[in-house]
Design a protein around this motif. Structure first.
Motif, PDB file in Angstrom:
ATOM      1  N   THR A  76      -2.796   4.261   7.512  1.00 39.00           N
ATOM      2  CA  THR A  76      -1.851   5.378   7.371  1.00 39.00           C
ATOM      3  C   THR A  76      -1.093   5.315   6.045  1.00 39.00           C
ATOM      4  OG1 THR A  76      -0.051   4.232   8.518  1.00 39.00           O
ATOM      5  CG2 THR A  76      -1.533   5.594   9.877  1.00 39.00           C
ATOM      6  N   GLN A  77      -1.014   4.130   5.449  1.00 31.39           N
ATOM      7  CA  GLN A  77      -0.293   3.964   4.184  1.00 31.39           C
ATOM      8  C   GLN A  77      -1.164   4.211   2.949  1.00 31.39           C
ATOM      9  OE1 GLN A  77       3.104   3.527   4.156  1.00 31.39           O
ATOM     10  NE2 GLN A  77       2.736   3.870   6.327  1.00 31.39           N
ATOM     11  N   LYS A  80      -0.410   6.799   0.260  1.00 36.73           N
ATOM     12  CA  LYS A  80       0.832   6.603  -0.487  1.00 36.73           C
ATOM     13  C   LYS A  80       0.690   5.582  -1.616  1.00 36.73           C
ATOM     14  CE  LYS A  80       3.423   7.374   3.764  1.00 36.73           C
ATOM     15  NZ  LYS A  80       4.276   6.760   4.768  1.00 36.73           N
TER      16      LYS A  80
END
Length: 175
Positions: A76-77, A80
């Protein structure tokens, strides 16, 4: 570019981990010790139902869940990440987590409770594998990046200067 680097590090760590485990299981008997660089390094084939230092051998399923959660959290990171250091670090942790998760899911004694193949033995230390080494290396790099104030997006916390990357040799000399 950082997404590709995360994937390359994760896939690299995973493949090396799985290939070495296949090699160990195929060429050694459980419990066998093979001197590599005596007395500093031996191959010592064990199947570990627990975590580091065989902690938690009764709750193997908990480690399976933790590895799934860590893998999902890292994935999920990934969007980013704009820092090469963070890409390498999280890729190593992801590859290592997936390597040991594969053992937990598909090795004996049962699905989700499989024992991890460990074989790298140093004197007076735990017996571990490539996945463990990848996770530890990634976590050490995360600690270094955090101590230097480098965020995942490449920015620096605390008003520091720089691009958010580890300095090259020429930048280190300038400081």
């Amino acid at each position: 570019m950082c997404r590709i680097l995360v994937a390359l590090c994760a896939v690299g760590a995973y493949i090396v981990d799985q290939l070495t485990k296949i090699w160990v299981v195929g060429t050694m008997t459980e419990g066998q010790i093979t001197p590599v660089l005596p007395p500093l390094l031996n191959w010592h084939f064990i199947r570990n139902p627990g975590a580091a230092f065989s902690i938690g051998t009764e709750i193997t399923w908990v480690f399976t869940i933790v590895m799934v959660l860590v893998s999902v959290a890292i994935l999920t990171q990934v969007p980013k990440i704009a820092s090469t250091g963070w890409a390498v670090a999280l890729g190593l942790v992801l590859g290592g987590a997936l390597g040991n998760l594969t053992d937990r899911l598909f090795r004996e004694p049962s699905f989700g409770q499989g024992h991890v193949v460990d074989f790298i033995a140093l004197p007076n230390f735990a017996i571990f594998n490539i996945a463990d080494s990848s996770v530890v290396s990634g976590v050490v790099l995360i600690c270094l990046l955090t101590l230097r104030g480098i965020d995942m997006d490449g920015s620096r916390t605390g008003g520091g200067e720089g691009t958010g990357e580890l300095p090259g040799p020429e930048e280190s000399r300038e400081r």
